[in-house]
Design a protein around this motif. Structure first.
Motif, mmCIF file in Angstrom:
data_model
loop_
_atom_site.group_PDB
_atom_site.id
_atom_site.type_symbol
_atom_site.label_atom_id
_atom_site.label_comp_id
_atom_site.label_asym_id
_atom_site.label_seq_id
_atom_site.Cartn_x
_atom_site.Cartn_y
_atom_site.Cartn_z
ATOM 1 N N ASP A 281 16.757 17.346 -5.096
ATOM 2 C CA ASP A 281 16.172 16.113 -5.129
ATOM 3 C C ASP A 281 16.147 14.934 -6.164
ATOM 4 O OD1 ASP A 281 15.695 17.351 -1.860
ATOM 5 O OD2 ASP A 281 13.898 18.539 -3.037
ATOM 6 N N ALA A 282 16.522 15.521 -7.046
ATOM 7 C CA ALA A 282 16.562 14.591 -8.296
ATOM 8 C C ALA A 282 16.798 13.188 -8.111
ATOM 9 C CB ALA A 282 16.650 15.511 -9.391
ATOM 10 N N ALA A 283 18.412 13.712 -7.438
ATOM 11 C CA ALA A 283 18.669 11.807 -7.690
ATOM 12 C C ALA A 283 17.787 10.634 -6.496
ATOM 13 C CB ALA A 283 20.020 11.570 -7.172
ATOM 14 N N ALA A 284 16.767 11.121 -5.982
ATOM 15 C CA ALA A 284 16.706 10.381 -4.538
ATOM 16 C C ALA A 284 14.995 9.889 -5.194
ATOM 17 C CB ALA A 284 16.118 11.579 -3.572
ATOM 18 N N LEU A 285 14.067 11.318 -5.859
ATOM 19 C CA LEU A 285 13.102 11.123 -6.667
ATOM 20 C C LEU A 285 12.897 10.123 -7.422
ATOM 21 C CD1 LEU A 285 11.449 14.627 -7.186
ATOM 22 C CD2 LEU A 285 11.001 12.715 -5.893
ATOM 23 N N GLU A 286 14.661 10.069 -8.571
ATOM 24 C CA GLU A 286 14.782 9.233 -9.325
ATOM 25 C C GLU A 286 14.861 8.090 -9.083
ATOM 26 O OE1 GLU A 286 17.704 10.251 -11.994
ATOM 27 O OE2 GLU A 286 16.767 11.908 -13.157
ATOM 28 N N TYR A 287 15.282 7.711 -7.709
ATOM 29 C CA TYR A 287 15.970 6.395 -7.186
ATOM 30 C C TYR A 287 14.409 6.015 -6.613
ATOM 31 C CZ TYR A 287 17.052 2.780 -3.840
ATOM 32 O OH TYR A 287 17.816 1.954 -2.727
ATOM 33 N N ALA A 288 13.665 6.644 -6.341
ATOM 34 C CA ALA A 288 12.708 6.666 -5.662
ATOM 35 C C ALA A 288 11.227 5.364 -6.788
ATOM 36 C CB ALA A 288 11.448 6.661 -4.619
ATOM 37 N N MET B 80 0.716 -1.238 -0.252
ATOM 38 C CA MET B 80 -0.225 0.155 0.307
ATOM 39 C C MET B 80 0.950 1.126 0.347
ATOM 40 S SD MET B 80 -3.457 0.139 0.029
ATOM 41 C CE MET B 80 -4.205 1.508 0.213
ATOM 42 N N SER B 81 2.074 0.958 1.014
ATOM 43 C CA SER B 81 3.166 1.997 0.099
ATOM 44 C C SER B 81 3.587 2.731 -0.416
ATOM 45 C CB SER B 81 4.518 1.585 1.358
ATOM 46 O OG SER B 81 3.775 1.483 3.057
ATOM 47 N N TRP B 82 3.503 2.053 -1.765
ATOM 48 C CA TRP B 82 3.832 2.082 -2.739
ATOM 49 C C TRP B 82 2.920 2.780 -3.643
ATOM 50 C CZ3 TRP B 82 8.781 2.615 -4.351
ATOM 51 C CH2 TRP B 82 9.820 1.597 -3.937
ATOM 52 N N TRP B 83 1.494 2.508 -3.638
ATOM 53 C CA TRP B 83 0.735 3.330 -3.940
ATOM 54 C C TRP B 83 0.537 4.921 -3.613
ATOM 55 C CZ3 TRP B 83 -0.297 0.585 -8.334
ATOM 56 C CH2 TRP B 83 -0.530 -0.886 -8.018
ATOM 57 N N LEU B 84 0.748 4.786 -2.207
ATOM 58 C CA LEU B 84 0.756 5.621 -1.956
ATOM 59 C C LEU B 84 1.715 6.850 -2.264
ATOM 60 C CD1 LEU B 84 -0.728 7.831 0.115
ATOM 61 C CD2 LEU B 84 0.641 6.835 1.567
ATOM 62 N N LEU B 85 2.969 6.626 -2.335
ATOM 63 C CA LEU B 85 4.275 6.748 -3.311
ATOM 64 C C LEU B 85 4.038 7.505 -4.334
ATOM 65 C CD1 LEU B 85 6.825 7.747 -2.363
ATOM 66 C CD2 LEU B 85 7.763 5.653 -3.892
ATOM 67 N N LEU B 86 3.208 6.725 -4.697
ATOM 68 C CA LEU B 86 3.122 7.176 -6.409
ATOM 69 C C LEU B 86 2.140 8.317 -6.484
ATOM 70 C CD1 LEU B 86 3.458 3.562 -8.234
ATOM 71 C CD2 LEU B 86 5.337 5.722 -8.274
ATOM 72 N N TYR B 87 1.153 7.735 -6.113
ATOM 73 C CA TYR B 87 -0.330 8.972 -6.140
ATOM 74 C C TYR B 87 -0.172 10.527 -5.471
ATOM 75 C CZ TYR B 87 -4.833 10.721 -5.657
ATOM 76 O OH TYR B 87 -6.091 11.246 -5.162
ATOM 77 N N SER B 88 0.626 10.223 -4.388
ATOM 78 C CA SER B 88 1.341 11.533 -4.300
ATOM 79 C C SER B 88 2.446 11.815 -5.505
ATOM 80 C CB SER B 88 2.352 11.260 -2.885
ATOM 81 O OG SER B 88 3.257 10.681 -2.801
ATOM 82 N N ALA C 97 12.055 19.826 -10.840
ATOM 83 C CA ALA C 97 12.552 18.586 -9.669
ATOM 84 C C ALA C 97 13.165 17.134 -10.265
ATOM 85 C CB ALA C 97 10.979 18.452 -8.657
ATOM 86 N N LEU C 98 13.146 16.807 -11.213
ATOM 87 C CA LEU C 98 13.912 15.876 -11.958
ATOM 88 C C LEU C 98 14.703 15.818 -12.605
ATOM 89 C CD1 LEU C 98 10.664 13.980 -12.438
ATOM 90 C CD2 LEU C 98 12.010 13.428 -11.352
ATOM 91 N N ASP C 99 14.719 17.601 -12.650
ATOM 92 C CA ASP C 99 15.910 18.064 -13.326
ATOM 93 C C ASP C 99 17.619 17.615 -12.525
ATOM 94 O OD1 ASP C 99 18.409 18.892 -14.676
ATOM 95 O OD2 ASP C 99 17.277 21.011 -15.304
ATOM 96 N N ILE C 100 18.411 16.224 -13.503
ATOM 97 C CA ILE C 100 19.705 16.796 -11.885
ATOM 98 C C ILE C 100 20.903 17.767 -11.680
ATOM 99 C CG2 ILE C 100 20.666 15.060 -14.344
ATOM 100 C CD1 ILE C 100 19.784 13.524 -10.666
ATOM 101 N N TYR C 101 20.618 18.615 -12.431
ATOM 102 C CA TYR C 101 21.626 19.273 -12.479
ATOM 103 C C TYR C 101 20.930 20.620 -11.489
ATOM 104 C CZ TYR C 101 24.042 16.270 -16.503
ATOM 105 O OH TYR C 101 24.404 15.492 -16.677
ATOM 106 N N ARG C 102 19.842 20.781 -11.258
ATOM 107 C CA ARG C 102 19.506 21.723 -10.613
ATOM 108 C C ARG C 102 19.140 21.425 -9.275
ATOM 109 N NH1 ARG C 102 16.793 24.808 -16.248
ATOM 110 N NH2 ARG C 102 17.525 24.592 -16.691
ATOM 111 N N SER C 103 18.104 20.630 -9.768
ATOM 112 C CA SER C 103 17.215 19.824 -8.109
ATOM 113 C C SER C 103 18.268 19.463 -6.772
ATOM 114 C CB SER C 103 16.391 19.425 -8.253
ATOM 115 O OG SER C 103 15.600 19.400 -7.125
#
Length: 68
Positions: free
Chosen positions: A32-39, A1-9, A24-30
Protein backbone atom coordinates in the motif's frame (compact mmCIF):
# COMPACT_ATOMS: atom_id res chain seq x y z
CA UNK A 1 -13.85 18.45 3.17
CA UNK A 2 -12.76 15.06 1.85
CA UNK A 3 -9.10 16.11 1.95
CA UNK A 4 -9.36 17.12 5.58
CA UNK A 5 -11.00 13.80 6.42
CA UNK A 6 -8.29 11.90 4.55
CA UNK A 7 -5.45 13.71 6.31
CA UNK A 8 -7.14 13.42 9.70
CA UNK A 9 -7.63 9.69 9.21
CA UNK A 10 -3.93 9.34 8.28
CA UNK A 11 -2.85 11.27 11.36
CA UNK A 12 -4.72 9.18 13.94
CA UNK A 13 -2.84 5.88 13.43
CA UNK A 14 0.41 7.81 12.91
CA UNK A 15 0.10 9.15 16.45
CA UNK A 16 -1.03 5.96 18.15
CA UNK A 17 1.09 3.43 16.21
CA UNK A 18 4.05 5.24 14.62
CA UNK A 19 6.08 2.09 13.90
CA UNK A 20 3.23 0.44 12.03
CA UNK A 21 2.64 3.60 9.98
CA UNK A 22 6.32 3.89 9.16
CA UNK A 23 6.20 0.30 7.97
CA UNK A 24 3.15 1.07 5.82
CA UNK A 25 5.14 3.76 4.01
CA UNK A 26 8.10 1.45 3.32
CA UNK A 27 7.95 1.06 -0.45
CA UNK A 28 9.89 -2.24 -0.37
CA UNK A 29 7.73 -3.99 2.25
CA UNK A 30 4.22 -2.60 2.00
CA UNK A 31 1.94 -3.13 -1.00
CA UNK A 32 0.00 0.00 0.00
CA UNK A 33 3.01 2.32 0.21
CA UNK A 34 2.76 3.62 -3.36
CA UNK A 35 -0.92 4.51 -2.96
CA UNK A 36 -0.26 6.21 0.39
CA UNK A 37 2.62 8.23 -1.04
CA UNK A 38 0.48 9.26 -4.01
CA UNK A 39 -2.39 10.40 -1.77
CA UNK A 40 -0.07 12.36 0.51
CA UNK A 41 1.69 13.93 -2.48
CA UNK A 42 -1.62 15.05 -3.96
CA UNK A 43 -2.60 16.50 -0.59
CA UNK A 44 0.59 18.59 -0.62
CA UNK A 45 -0.54 20.10 -3.92
CA UNK A 46 -4.24 20.52 -3.19
CA UNK A 47 -4.48 21.62 0.46
CA UNK A 48 -2.45 24.87 0.14
CA UNK A 49 -4.62 25.90 -2.82
CA UNK A 50 -7.81 25.25 -0.86
CA UNK A 51 -6.49 27.29 2.06
CA UNK A 52 -5.64 30.16 -0.31
CA UNK A 53 -9.17 30.11 -1.72
CA UNK A 54 -10.63 30.29 1.78
CA UNK A 55 -8.36 33.19 2.72
CA UNK A 56 -9.44 35.15 -0.38
CA UNK A 57 -13.10 34.02 -0.02
CA UNK A 58 -13.27 33.39 -3.77
CA UNK A 59 -12.04 30.78 -6.25
CA UNK A 60 -8.40 31.19 -7.21
CA UNK A 61 -7.33 29.61 -10.53
CA UNK A 62 -4.43 27.21 -10.38
CA UNK A 63 -1.22 28.47 -11.94
CA UNK A 64 -0.57 25.06 -13.49
CA UNK A 65 -2.64 21.92 -13.93
CA UNK A 66 -2.32 19.22 -11.30
CA UNK A 67 -0.09 16.34 -12.33
CA UNK A 68 -2.24 13.27 -11.89
Amino acid sequence: MSWWLLLYSFSMPARSQPRKCTGALDIYRSPDAAALEYALGMALEVIPHLVLEELHLRPVPLSKPLAL
